[in-house]
Design a protein around this motif. Structure first.
Motif, PDB file in Angstrom:
ATOM      1  N   GLY A  15       6.984  26.601  42.384  1.00  0.00           N
ATOM      2  CA  GLY A  15       7.963  26.861  41.328  1.00  0.00           C
ATOM      3  C   GLY A  15       7.759  28.219  40.687  1.00  0.00           C
ATOM      4  O   GLY A  15       8.710  28.950  40.422  1.00  0.00           O
ATOM      5  N   SER A  16       6.487  28.561  40.456  1.00  0.00           N
ATOM      6  CA  SER A  16       6.210  29.849  39.810  1.00  0.00           C
ATOM      7  C   SER A  16       6.692  31.006  40.676  1.00  0.00           C
ATOM      8  O   SER A  16       7.295  31.961  40.179  1.00  0.00           O
TER       9      SER A  16
ATOM     10  N   PHE B 184      10.452  31.300  40.314  1.00  0.00           N
ATOM     11  CA  PHE B 184      10.922  31.893  39.056  1.00  0.00           C
ATOM     12  C   PHE B 184      10.564  33.376  38.953  1.00  0.00           C
ATOM     13  O   PHE B 184      11.322  34.160  38.383  1.00  0.00           O
ATOM     14  N   VAL B 185       9.424  33.746  39.516  1.00  0.00           N
ATOM     15  CA  VAL B 185       9.075  35.171  39.526  1.00  0.00           C
ATOM     16  C   VAL B 185      10.110  35.942  40.344  1.00  0.00           C
ATOM     17  O   VAL B 185      10.595  37.005  39.933  1.00  0.00           O
TER      18      VAL B 185
ATOM     19  N   VAL C 220      13.282  35.180  40.979  1.00  0.00           N
ATOM     20  CA  VAL C 220      14.546  35.265  40.237  1.00  0.00           C
ATOM     21  C   VAL C 220      14.432  36.322  39.136  1.00  0.00           C
ATOM     22  O   VAL C 220      15.322  37.158  38.951  1.00  0.00           O
ATOM     23  N   PHE C 221      13.293  36.308  38.446  1.00  0.00           N
ATOM     24  CA  PHE C 221      13.100  37.244  37.335  1.00  0.00           C
ATOM     25  C   PHE C 221      13.083  38.700  37.818  1.00  0.00           C
ATOM     26  O   PHE C 221      13.697  39.576  37.202  1.00  0.00           O
TER      27      PHE C 221
ATOM     28  N   MET D 261      -6.246  32.591  37.464  1.00  0.00           N
ATOM     29  CA  MET D 261      -4.877  33.023  37.713  1.00  0.00           C
ATOM     30  C   MET D 261      -4.305  33.676  36.458  1.00  0.00           C
ATOM     31  O   MET D 261      -3.699  34.746  36.521  1.00  0.00           O
TER      32      MET D 261
ATOM     33  N   ALA E 221       2.654  24.473  34.880  1.00  0.00           N
ATOM     34  CA  ALA E 221       3.941  24.570  35.589  1.00  0.00           C
ATOM     35  C   ALA E 221       5.076  24.697  34.580  1.00  0.00           C
ATOM     36  O   ALA E 221       5.921  25.599  34.682  1.00  0.00           O
TER      37      ALA E 221
ATOM     38  N   LEU F 248       5.058  28.288  32.960  1.00  0.00           N
ATOM     39  CA  LEU F 248       5.614  29.412  33.732  1.00  0.00           C
ATOM     40  C   LEU F 248       7.084  29.198  34.074  1.00  0.00           C
ATOM     41  O   LEU F 248       7.873  30.147  34.073  1.00  0.00           O
ATOM     42  N   PHE F 249       7.484  27.962  34.349  1.00  0.00           N
ATOM     43  CA  PHE F 249       8.898  27.718  34.705  1.00  0.00           C
ATOM     44  C   PHE F 249       9.807  28.097  33.524  1.00  0.00           C
ATOM     45  O   PHE F 249      10.904  28.595  33.713  1.00  0.00           O
TER      46      PHE F 249
ATOM     47  N   ILE G 279       8.741  32.492  32.122  1.00  0.00           N
ATOM     48  CA  ILE G 279       9.108  33.705  32.866  1.00  0.00           C
ATOM     49  C   ILE G 279      10.558  34.086  32.565  1.00  0.00           C
ATOM     50  O   ILE G 279      10.839  35.195  32.105  1.00  0.00           O
ATOM     51  N   LEU G 280      11.491  33.170  32.785  1.00  0.00           N
ATOM     52  CA  LEU G 280      12.888  33.501  32.475  1.00  0.00           C
ATOM     53  C   LEU G 280      13.131  33.473  30.968  1.00  0.00           C
ATOM     54  O   LEU G 280      14.104  34.060  30.490  1.00  0.00           O
TER      55      LEU G 280
ATOM     56  N   TRP H 197      21.776  37.567  29.791  1.00  0.00           N
ATOM     57  CA  TRP H 197      20.466  37.159  29.265  1.00  0.00           C
ATOM     58  C   TRP H 197      20.605  36.243  28.056  1.00  0.00           C
ATOM     59  O   TRP H 197      19.687  35.488  27.730  1.00  0.00           O
TER      60      TRP H 197
END
Lengths: 150, 447
Positions: free
Chosen positions: A17-18, A21-22, A24-25, B155, B225, B228-229, B232-233, B248
């Protein structure tokens, strides 16, 4: 539940998933980069004078009192639309004179009023700062701020 | 202390707590300038005070994270740190850089991007220190046992160090500058730092509650999870009004709403683990800070973040005292309190003594948390009035600010409580050598 949703499944969902999303970003960021240079800030050329003005803005750490497009400290007025507020957006000479006069009057020394420091800025730099603020003001910020008060 | 090299963490925590003291005193000074604007105006202007306040915060939180990594990685990997010398070298570079940055701010030498004002040589120093750290800690983990906690911690730390590269990228175009600036600022605090936070919280829960590692680690993957899901956006909520495209507004609103979930999950995780745990660990102060951190993070980052994250709301509240309210509670809950939880847990072990000075430590928790909550409330009220008068009615900025004096006075009082709490915390960690109140018998001793 715990048999189906094991730790390794949770880990794989996290990694997969990460990465999604990375990706897409990154794609949207690239598109936004083009939008900024081609559309949102295309109203005025990014001249050497504007660049110098941005340097003056940074060297004096203006952002740690003022906001610029709403970002910065909240101790002093918004300056992303200051040229509009002063009514000199379309008048470079008037913009410079207004800014220069304002800066020359600081610090006001008035008791109980927030003080803007005195800055050592040459005439060339002051003109550049004024052009930088006009350049920032012409940016398409999706009609923000809601009014001239900033 | 199982491994000798864990001792490195002591010096990181000591440096972090020193900077913590400087940070809150800087904050108190800035709060006083709001009340009495002529104070020091000619000698130490507000922008310099604020740089010291924000920069020392960021550096001490990072020192805390690095120290936490040096403390917990040997236990997780079941081996000594790869090189203790490198760890000390890294600390020295960071301290020289920090002192250099503060010194140059005081004489007026600084950059002009908010939070990234460090002179270029300091930025390079941070980069070198980060590389040393990553090499050191990665080699430790690679040679030892690999757990979900070290996976997630590494990470997070790798990604946050990589994102530091954006600190060097400063486009001439202001809108591009702002967009890439957020790659450090947002993707640190609302993505990669959350990974570090979850890993440290997971470690503390494992030690303090005695719940099975398998359970803790599955929770951790679910938490990170969702972090970050959404995160990030969720960067999109900074891209509403800086020259970036209009889409946006929707992406930012939707995904940053989801940003509440990882904080809710971390809070639930902490409480469920304590509920399920069979261990009665004697370090109650560390437990209080762990539960407190996850709870205040949920309110500060989650609830107060959501308060002004929808673009229809943010159009009016952007860049007002509402933002300041959110910023203070979010940083305090998520990262300050979590670091203090780790210090509270590790310091007695590092100093090899049983008394934890828990009563003073717990008193400092309530002083700091109460003060920070009060500050958040008064700034929220100030921001609400500011939003109405300035953004709806259209009164000028300084006219509005003149109406907010009472709130700034109350904010200063709240800040004074936080400073007292912080100094009490530092005192309880370093000075007092016996417990103030005698604890009752422990039923099942923990480790």
């Amino acid at each position: 539940m715990s048999e189906i949703f094991t730790k390794s499944r949770a880990r794989n969902v996290f990694y997969g998933g990460s990465i999604f999303f990375v990706a897409v970003f990154v794609a949207l960021t690239a598109q936004s980069h083009l939008h900024i240079t081609r559309t949102a800030t295309a109203g005025m050329p990014l001249t050497d004078e504007v660049r110098l003005g941005k340097h003056v803005w940074e060297r004096n750490s203006c952002i740690n009192c003022h906001t610029l497009h709403g970002e910065g400290a909240y101790f002093a007025p918004e300056v992303g639309n200051v040229m509009t507020r002063w009514g000199v957006m379309d008048d470079p000479e008037g913009a410079y004179e207004m800014l220069d006069a304002w800066m020359a009057a600081q610090p006001s020394g008035i008791e109980g009023r927030r003080q803007m420091p005195h800055f050592e800025i040459t005439e060339e730099e002051m003109r550049a700062l004024s052009e930088f603020l006009r350049w920032a003001d012409q940016t398409d910020t999706q009609n923000w701020p809601p009014n001239d008060a900033g | 202390m199982k491994y000798q090299s864990q001792r490195v963490a002591y010096w990181y925590f000591l440096a972090a707590m020193t900077l913590f003291g400087i940070q809150v005193l800087g904050g108190l000074l800035a709060g006083w300038v709001y009340v009495s604007p002529n104070f020091l105006a000619e000698i130490l202007p507000f922008n310099v005070i604020r740089m010291i306040h924000t920069n020392s915060l960021i550096v001490w939180l990072l020192l805390g994270f690095f120290g936490a990594a040096y403390y917990l990685v040997p236990e997780e990997a079941e081996r000594e740190v790869f090189s203790v010398k490198l760890a000390y070298l890294q600390l020295i570079i960071l301290l020289v850089g920090t002192l250099g940055a503060v010194g140059s701010y005081l004489v007026g030498i600084h950059g002009g991007r908010e939070f990234l004002e460090q002179p270029l040589w300091v930025k390079f120093g941070i980069l070198v220190a980060a590389v040393i750290f990553l090499v050191n800690i990665s080699l430790t983990v690679l040679a030892g046992r690999k757990t979900a906690i070290t996976n997630i911690l590494l990470m997070g730390l790798w990604l946050l160090c990589l994102l530091w590269v954006f600190a060097f990228i400063n486009p001439d175009n202001l809108s591009l500058d702002k967009m890439y600036w957020w790659m450090v600022v947002h993707l640190w605090v609302e993505a990669t730092w959350e990974l570090v936070m979850a890993a440290i919280l997971g470690y503390l829960m494992l030690k303090l509650t005695g719940v099975d590692r398998e359970v803790v680690e599955k929770w951790l993957y679910v938490i990170v999870a969702t972090a970050l899901f959404s995160g990030i956006l969720g960067t999109g909520h900074h891209f509403y009004w800086i020259g970036t495209p209009g889409y946006w507004q929707w992406i930012g609103s939707i995904f940053s709403t989801f940003e509440v979930i990882p904080f809710f999950a971390m809070m639930s995780f902490a409480f469920v683990m304590v509920w399920k745990g069979r261990k009665n660990h004697p370090n109650k102060a560390a437990l209080l800070w762990s539960l407190g951190a996850s709870t205040v993070a949920f309110f500060g980052a989650g609830v107060w973040g959501f308060l002004h994250t929808l673009h229809g709301v943010n159009f009016y509240t952007h860049g007002t005292q509402i933002t300041a309210a959110h910023g203070h509670l979010a940083f305090y809950g998520a990262y300050v309190a979590l670091n203090l939880a780790m210090f509270s847990y590790a310091m007695p072990v590092l100093r090899e003594r049983a008394p934890y000075n828990q009563v003073l430590n717990m008193a400092s928790f309530w002083l700091m948390t109460g003060g920070m909550a009060f500050m958040t409330f008064v700034l929220t009220f100030a921001g609400t009035i500011q939003t109405h008068m300035q953004r709806i009615v259209g009164e000028y900025y300084m006219v509005v600010q003149d109406q907010l004096g009472l709130f700034y006075l109350m904010r200063f009082g709240a800040g004074a409580a936080v400073v007292l709490g912080a100094l009490l915390f530092i005192y309880s960690q370093f000075v007092v050598r016996r417990e103030v109140v005698k604890p009752g018998p422990v039923a099942v001793p923990g480790e």
